[in-house]
Structure formats: C-alpha cells, structure tokens
Design a protein around this motif. Structure first.
Motif, PDB file in Angstrom:
ATOM      1  N   PRO A   1       0.822  -1.215   0.000  1.00  0.00           N
ATOM      2  CA  PRO A   1       0.000   0.000   0.000  1.00  0.00           C
ATOM      3  C   PRO A   1       0.855   1.263   0.000  1.00  0.00           C
ATOM      4  CG  PRO A   1      -0.784  -1.578   1.639  1.00  0.00           C
ATOM      5  CD  PRO A   1       0.528  -2.096   1.136  1.00  0.00           C
ATOM      6  N   VAL A   2       0.319   2.315  -0.579  1.00  0.00           N
ATOM      7  CA  VAL A   2       1.035   3.579  -0.651  1.00  0.00           C
ATOM      8  C   VAL A   2       1.212   4.144   0.756  1.00  0.00           C
ATOM      9  CG1 VAL A   2       0.928   5.950  -1.516  1.00  0.00           C
ATOM     10  CG2 VAL A   2       0.152   4.060  -2.948  1.00  0.00           C
ATOM     11  N   GLU A   3       2.430   4.575   1.060  1.00  0.00           N
ATOM     12  CA  GLU A   3       2.708   5.206   2.347  1.00  0.00           C
ATOM     13  C   GLU A   3       2.155   6.631   2.337  1.00  0.00           C
ATOM     14  OE1 GLU A   3       4.055   4.116   5.065  1.00  0.00           O
ATOM     15  OE2 GLU A   3       5.037   2.227   4.502  1.00  0.00           O
ATOM     16  N   ARG A   4       1.485   7.008   3.427  1.00  0.00           N
ATOM     17  CA  ARG A   4       0.883   8.342   3.491  1.00  0.00           C
ATOM     18  C   ARG A   4       1.936   9.447   3.331  1.00  0.00           C
ATOM     19  NH1 ARG A   4      -4.072  10.147   5.709  1.00  0.00           N
ATOM     20  NH2 ARG A   4      -4.783   8.047   5.169  1.00  0.00           N
ATOM     21  N   GLY A   5       3.107   9.262   3.933  1.00  0.00           N
ATOM     22  CA  GLY A   5       4.151  10.281   3.820  1.00  0.00           C
ATOM     23  C   GLY A   5       4.662  10.435   2.404  1.00  0.00           C
ATOM     24  N   ASP A   6       4.838   9.313   1.692  1.00  0.00           N
ATOM     25  CA  ASP A   6       5.281   9.369   0.298  1.00  0.00           C
ATOM     26  C   ASP A   6       4.268  10.119  -0.551  1.00  0.00           C
ATOM     27  OD1 ASP A   6       7.297   7.780   1.264  1.00  0.00           O
ATOM     28  OD2 ASP A   6       6.698   5.973   0.186  1.00  0.00           O
TER      29      ASP A   6
ATOM     30  N   ARG B   1       8.358  34.571   0.285  1.00  0.00           N
ATOM     31  CA  ARG B   1       8.436  35.656  -0.692  1.00  0.00           C
ATOM     32  C   ARG B   1       9.613  36.586  -0.473  1.00  0.00           C
ATOM     33  NH1 ARG B   1       4.365  35.976  -4.137  1.00  0.00           N
ATOM     34  NH2 ARG B   1       2.603  34.577  -3.799  1.00  0.00           N
ATOM     35  N   GLN B   2      10.530  36.213   0.403  1.00  0.00           N
ATOM     36  CA  GLN B   2      11.705  37.025   0.621  1.00  0.00           C
ATOM     37  C   GLN B   2      12.964  36.171   0.474  1.00  0.00           C
ATOM     38  OE1 GLN B   2      11.032  38.656   4.537  1.00  0.00           O
ATOM     39  NE2 GLN B   2       9.953  40.447   3.730  1.00  0.00           N
ATOM     40  N   ALA B   3      14.022  36.793  -0.012  1.00  0.00           N
ATOM     41  CA  ALA B   3      15.300  36.092  -0.125  1.00  0.00           C
ATOM     42  C   ALA B   3      15.880  35.851   1.271  1.00  0.00           C
ATOM     43  CB  ALA B   3      16.260  36.913  -0.975  1.00  0.00           C
ATOM     44  N   PRO B   4      16.558  34.731   1.501  1.00  0.00           N
ATOM     45  CA  PRO B   4      16.810  33.658   0.527  1.00  0.00           C
ATOM     46  C   PRO B   4      15.566  32.803   0.340  1.00  0.00           C
ATOM     47  CG  PRO B   4      17.721  33.052   2.665  1.00  0.00           C
ATOM     48  CD  PRO B   4      17.186  34.454   2.808  1.00  0.00           C
ATOM     49  N   TYR B   5      15.216  32.557  -0.908  1.00  0.00           N
ATOM     50  CA  TYR B   5      13.982  31.844  -1.189  1.00  0.00           C
ATOM     51  C   TYR B   5      14.109  30.365  -0.832  1.00  0.00           C
ATOM     52  CZ  TYR B   5      12.954  36.117  -3.693  1.00  0.00           C
ATOM     53  OH  TYR B   5      12.751  37.436  -4.008  1.00  0.00           O
ATOM     54  N   GLU B   6      12.950  29.739  -0.674  1.00  0.00           N
ATOM     55  CA  GLU B   6      12.909  28.347  -0.234  1.00  0.00           C
ATOM     56  C   GLU B   6      13.358  27.407  -1.354  1.00  0.00           C
ATOM     57  OE1 GLU B   6       9.860  25.894   2.595  1.00  0.00           O
ATOM     58  OE2 GLU B   6       8.988  27.077   0.981  1.00  0.00           O
ATOM     59  N   SER B   7      14.047  26.348  -0.984  1.00  0.00           N
ATOM     60  CA  SER B   7      14.435  25.338  -1.965  1.00  0.00           C
ATOM     61  C   SER B   7      13.251  24.412  -2.231  1.00  0.00           C
ATOM     62  CB  SER B   7      15.619  24.516  -1.463  1.00  0.00           C
ATOM     63  OG  SER B   7      15.233  23.685  -0.371  1.00  0.00           O
ATOM     64  N   VAL B   8      13.291  23.739  -3.370  1.00  0.00           N
ATOM     65  CA  VAL B   8      12.238  22.776  -3.699  1.00  0.00           C
ATOM     66  C   VAL B   8      12.173  21.691  -2.624  1.00  0.00           C
ATOM     67  CG1 VAL B   8      11.489  21.033  -5.367  1.00  0.00           C
ATOM     68  CG2 VAL B   8      12.435  23.204  -6.176  1.00  0.00           C
ATOM     69  N   GLU B   9      13.327  21.221  -2.182  1.00  0.00           N
ATOM     70  CA  GLU B   9      13.348  20.168  -1.163  1.00  0.00           C
ATOM     71  C   GLU B   9      12.681  20.638   0.128  1.00  0.00           C
ATOM     72  OE1 GLU B   9      16.554  17.385   1.305  1.00  0.00           O
ATOM     73  OE2 GLU B   9      17.257  19.011   0.022  1.00  0.00           O
ATOM     74  N   ASP B  10      13.018  21.853   0.570  1.00  0.00           N
ATOM     75  CA  ASP B  10      12.409  22.366   1.803  1.00  0.00           C
ATOM     76  C   ASP B  10      10.909  22.532   1.643  1.00  0.00           C
ATOM     77  OD1 ASP B  10      14.853  22.382   3.030  1.00  0.00           O
ATOM     78  OD2 ASP B  10      15.195  24.542   2.801  1.00  0.00           O
ATOM     79  N   TRP B  11      10.495  22.980   0.451  1.00  0.00           N
ATOM     80  CA  TRP B  11       9.056  23.116   0.172  1.00  0.00           C
ATOM     81  C   TRP B  11       8.355  21.769   0.310  1.00  0.00           C
ATOM     82  CZ3 TRP B  11       4.847  26.106  -1.044  1.00  0.00           C
ATOM     83  CH2 TRP B  11       3.788  25.464  -1.701  1.00  0.00           C
ATOM     84  N   LEU B  12       8.912  20.732  -0.262  1.00  0.00           N
ATOM     85  CA  LEU B  12       8.268  19.414  -0.215  1.00  0.00           C
ATOM     86  C   LEU B  12       8.073  18.956   1.219  1.00  0.00           C
ATOM     87  CD1 LEU B  12      10.179  17.558  -3.086  1.00  0.00           C
ATOM     88  CD2 LEU B  12       7.879  18.561  -3.182  1.00  0.00           C
ATOM     89  N   TRP B  13       9.095  19.114   2.051  1.00  0.00           N
ATOM     90  CA  TRP B  13       8.978  18.662   3.440  1.00  0.00           C
ATOM     91  C   TRP B  13       8.021  19.543   4.244  1.00  0.00           C
ATOM     92  CZ3 TRP B  13      10.329  13.986   4.485  1.00  0.00           C
ATOM     93  CH2 TRP B  13      11.385  13.372   3.793  1.00  0.00           C
ATOM     94  N   ARG B  14       8.066  20.852   4.029  1.00  0.00           N
ATOM     95  CA  ARG B  14       7.202  21.744   4.815  1.00  0.00           C
ATOM     96  C   ARG B  14       5.750  21.659   4.349  1.00  0.00           C
ATOM     97  NH1 ARG B  14       5.198  26.733   4.019  1.00  0.00           N
ATOM     98  NH2 ARG B  14       6.474  27.131   2.163  1.00  0.00           N
ATOM     99  N   ARG B  15       5.537  21.838   3.068  1.00  0.00           N
ATOM    100  CA  ARG B  15       4.173  21.834   2.535  1.00  0.00           C
ATOM    101  C   ARG B  15       3.569  20.432   2.570  1.00  0.00           C
ATOM    102  NH1 ARG B  15      -0.634  24.097   2.149  1.00  0.00           N
ATOM    103  NH2 ARG B  15      -1.771  23.324   0.318  1.00  0.00           N
ATOM    104  N   GLY B  16       4.420  19.411   2.435  1.00  0.00           N
ATOM    105  CA  GLY B  16       3.904  18.047   2.375  1.00  0.00           C
ATOM    106  C   GLY B  16       3.428  17.502   3.706  1.00  0.00           C
ATOM    107  N   ARG B  17       3.758  18.147   4.805  1.00  0.00           N
ATOM    108  CA  ARG B  17       3.392  17.612   6.118  1.00  0.00           C
ATOM    109  C   ARG B  17       1.864  17.510   6.253  1.00  0.00           C
ATOM    110  NH1 ARG B  17       6.088  20.974   8.929  1.00  0.00           N
ATOM    111  NH2 ARG B  17       7.992  19.731   8.941  1.00  0.00           N
ATOM    112  N   GLY B  18       1.351  16.285   6.304  1.00  0.00           N
ATOM    113  CA  GLY B  18      -0.084  16.058   6.472  1.00  0.00           C
ATOM    114  C   GLY B  18      -0.921  16.366   5.243  1.00  0.00           C
ATOM    115  N   LEU B  19      -0.280  16.534   4.076  1.00  0.00           N
ATOM    116  CA  LEU B  19      -1.023  16.991   2.902  1.00  0.00           C
ATOM    117  C   LEU B  19      -1.975  15.933   2.358  1.00  0.00           C
ATOM    118  CD1 LEU B  19      -1.259  19.594   1.324  1.00  0.00           C
ATOM    119  CD2 LEU B  19       0.487  18.758  -0.256  1.00  0.00           C
ATOM    120  N   ALA B  20      -1.609  14.656   2.459  1.00  0.00           N
ATOM    121  CA  ALA B  20      -2.516  13.603   1.971  1.00  0.00           C
ATOM    122  C   ALA B  20      -3.830  13.635   2.743  1.00  0.00           C
ATOM    123  CB  ALA B  20      -1.850  12.236   2.079  1.00  0.00           C
TER     124      ALA B  20
END
Length: 201
Positions: free
Chosen positions: A19-24, A72-91
């Motif tokens: 089964p698909v892992e919720r975190g993935d 919206r301010q420098a230094p801007y967020e990395s894609v990796e950081d976005w995935l971990w921050r925004r992805g928390r509980g997203l499923a």
C-alpha cells in the motif's frame, strides 16, 4: 481540478502492493502543487530555489493555501524544503477536501465501529483523473510512480519530460521519498535492536 487532486484520486482508485505510504503520497502531492504553480506562472525555479511571482486567480482552496504559504523574501525556499514543509499532512488534507465535496466517500462498515476505506465517487473529476492515468500522462505518472503507485519507475517518466522545471520538481520528489524510506528503515532497525535488548537476544 488540479494535478494534486488527480493524483489523490488515482491513489485511492488504484490498488498498490505494498500500500502507498501516506508520507510518500504527501510529498508527491506537494510536488504536484508546485508543478501546477509553475504552470500557472505563480512561481519559477531558479536552479533549486522557488521564486514567487504574482498570485494568480486560483479556484482550488488547497492550491490557494499553497500560494499563500510561499516564501516571498530572499533567501527563497528550496524545492526540497518546500516538499517537506508543505507536504506535512497533505494527503490527509486532500482526502478531507475530496470527502467534503462528496468526490470521495467512506462506506460505513457493518459490525465494525469504524468506516471502511475511502472510495472515489463516479464524477467528472474521477473521469478526468482516470483519463490522465490511462494515457500515462508523464507528470501524473511520474508523481504517482514516486509515491509508489503503479509499476513503472519514476525515472522512466522523467525521461519523457522536456520542461526542466518540472523535471527538477519530480527529481526532488523522488529524492525526498527515498530519504523518507531511509528514515523508516533506520527506525525499524533501531526498534528491532531495542526489542532484542529487552528480550536479551
């Protein structure tokens, strides 16, 4: 509908072993949101960093939340950081949104004090997601494969894409999923060692 919603519908509608892992799935959903924001020109990628643009008109509530959460301010967020921050509980957030719109239902199980697994209701949204999935649309297929849905490796899907920004996001999703799996394995080894210690093995 958005790519993230299509991905969530496909995840519910497609049997996967294991089964698909919720975190993935949450990481892949965050990647799907970012790809849609790139397509809407709400963001652009400078290497691996997310540069916000002008907020577009977006009907989808969760995608609006994604836009409002951009750094919206420098230094801007990395894609990796976005995935971990925004992805928390997203499923869980997408499942709740689809349930609220009656696009996903959770049948009541008889003789059991809990609901059954979610199922996708017949709707235009389901048919759209199914069409994208059946055609192996590269973005959706790549995200699904990264999350563990379907059989084709995600790397094969990335090779079919020509948009460098999309490729960057998909590669970051794959890396994040692999990192999460490494964490799971490390915890499993630590838990087993702890159990063995208590059992005197």
């Amino acid at each position: 509908m958005t790519t993230a919603r299509d991905l969530m519908i496909v995840a519910i509608d497609t049997p996967s072993t294991p089964p698909v892992e919720r975190g993935d799935l949450s990481l892949a959903l965050a990647g799907a949101e970012l790809i849609d924001l790139v397509g809407a020109e709400a963001v652009a990628l400078d290497g691996h960093h997310i540069l916000p643009g002008l907020p577009p008109h977006i009907d989808d509530r969760l995608l609006r939340e994604a836009v409002s959460s951009l750094v919206r301010q420098a230094p801007y967020e990395s894609v990796e950081d976005w995935l971990w921050r925004r992805g928390r509980g997203l499923a869980a957030a997408y499942l709740a949104a689809l349930e609220a719109e009656a696009l996903v239902t959770r049948p009541h199980a008889r003789r059991v004090l809990r609901d059954g697994p979610p199922t996708v209701a017949d709707s235009a949204a389901r048919r759209r997601a199914a069409d994208r999935w059946a055609s192996r649309e590269p973005v959706l297929a790549g995200l699904a494969a990264a999350a563990g849905i379907g059989e084709q490796p995600a790397d094969d899907q990335i090779d079919e894409l020509s948009d460098d920004q999309v490729v960057t996001v998909l590669a970051a999703v794959n890396d994040a999923v692999m990192e999460l799996e490494a964490v799971r394995q490390r915890r499993a080894i630590e838990d087993a060692a702890f159990d063995n210690l208590w059992r005197g093995v």
